[in-house]
Design a protein around this motif. Sequence first.
Motif, mmCIF file in Angstrom:
data_model
loop_
_atom_site.group_PDB
_atom_site.id
_atom_site.type_symbol
_atom_site.label_atom_id
_atom_site.label_comp_id
_atom_site.label_asym_id
_atom_site.label_seq_id
_atom_site.Cartn_x
_atom_site.Cartn_y
_atom_site.Cartn_z
ATOM 1 N N SER A 223 -34.806 92.416 -33.228
ATOM 2 C CA SER A 223 -33.862 92.873 -32.208
ATOM 3 C C SER A 223 -32.561 92.086 -32.257
ATOM 4 N N PHE A 224 -32.610 90.858 -32.791
ATOM 5 C CA PHE A 224 -31.376 90.086 -32.924
ATOM 6 C C PHE A 224 -30.462 90.646 -34.005
ATOM 7 N N GLY B 197 -44.839 91.263 -31.278
ATOM 8 C CA GLY B 197 -43.788 90.861 -30.351
ATOM 9 C C GLY B 197 -42.805 89.895 -30.975
ATOM 10 N N VAL B 198 -43.316 88.938 -31.739
ATOM 11 C CA VAL B 198 -42.427 87.979 -32.402
ATOM 12 C C VAL B 198 -41.581 88.665 -33.463
ATOM 13 N N ILE B 199 -42.202 89.540 -34.258
ATOM 14 C CA ILE B 199 -41.454 90.265 -35.288
ATOM 15 C C ILE B 199 -40.405 91.172 -34.648
ATOM 16 N N GLY B 200 -40.766 91.847 -33.580
ATOM 17 C CA GLY B 200 -39.819 92.720 -32.890
ATOM 18 C C GLY B 200 -38.669 91.956 -32.263
ATOM 19 N N LEU B 201 -38.952 90.767 -31.735
ATOM 20 C CA LEU B 201 -37.884 89.960 -31.148
ATOM 21 C C LEU B 201 -36.918 89.480 -32.219
ATOM 22 N N MET C 7 -30.001 93.933 -34.460
ATOM 23 C CA MET C 7 -29.547 95.257 -34.047
ATOM 24 C C MET C 7 -28.315 95.154 -33.163
ATOM 25 N N PHE C 8 -27.572 96.232 -33.096
ATOM 26 C CA PHE C 8 -26.336 96.256 -32.339
ATOM 27 C C PHE C 8 -26.495 97.044 -31.041
ATOM 28 N N GLY C 9 -25.853 96.579 -29.993
ATOM 29 C CA GLY C 9 -25.713 97.331 -28.755
ATOM 30 C C GLY C 9 -26.998 97.521 -27.978
ATOM 31 N N ASP C 10 -27.093 98.732 -27.422
ATOM 32 C CA ASP C 10 -28.207 99.063 -26.529
ATOM 33 C C ASP C 10 -29.552 99.080 -27.248
ATOM 34 N N ILE C 11 -29.546 99.426 -28.527
ATOM 35 C CA ILE C 11 -30.799 99.483 -29.273
ATOM 36 C C ILE C 11 -31.405 98.089 -29.395
ATOM 37 N N GLY C 12 -30.586 97.085 -29.590
ATOM 38 C CA GLY C 12 -31.081 95.709 -29.670
ATOM 39 C C GLY C 12 -31.678 95.242 -28.360
ATOM 40 N N ILE C 13 -31.040 95.619 -27.260
ATOM 41 C CA ILE C 13 -31.558 95.245 -25.940
ATOM 42 C C ILE C 13 -32.895 95.931 -25.684
ATOM 43 N N ALA C 14 -32.995 97.201 -26.027
ATOM 44 C CA ALA C 14 -34.245 97.937 -25.830
ATOM 45 C C ALA C 14 -35.361 97.367 -26.702
ATOM 46 N N ALA C 15 -35.030 96.986 -27.936
ATOM 47 C CA ALA C 15 -36.046 96.389 -28.816
ATOM 48 C C ALA C 15 -36.492 95.034 -28.287
ATOM 49 N N ALA C 16 -35.572 94.262 -27.732
ATOM 50 C CA ALA C 16 -35.932 92.951 -27.174
ATOM 51 C C ALA C 16 -36.835 93.112 -25.959
ATOM 52 N N ILE C 17 -36.541 94.075 -25.113
ATOM 53 C CA ILE C 17 -37.384 94.315 -23.936
ATOM 54 C C ILE C 17 -38.783 94.752 -24.359
#
Length: 52
Positions: A19-20, A12-16, A22-32
């Motif tokens: 996600s910073f 979760g920490v690595i993914g968060l 990444m651009f656009g919707d993909i970054g939001i989906a990765a953060a979620i």
Amino acid sequence: MKTIAIILIVLGVIGLLMSFMMFGDIGIAAAIGSITALLSGFGFLSINKKLR
């Protein structure tokens, strides 16, 4: 259960952090997804403490 919780928290920490970058919707989906992994990891830790 403790090892699963630690793995989920680390992922979760690595993914968060990723996600910073990444651009656009993909970054939001990765953060979620990473926030979900963090919450479930902390949930596994709390259940592990209550079962003992």
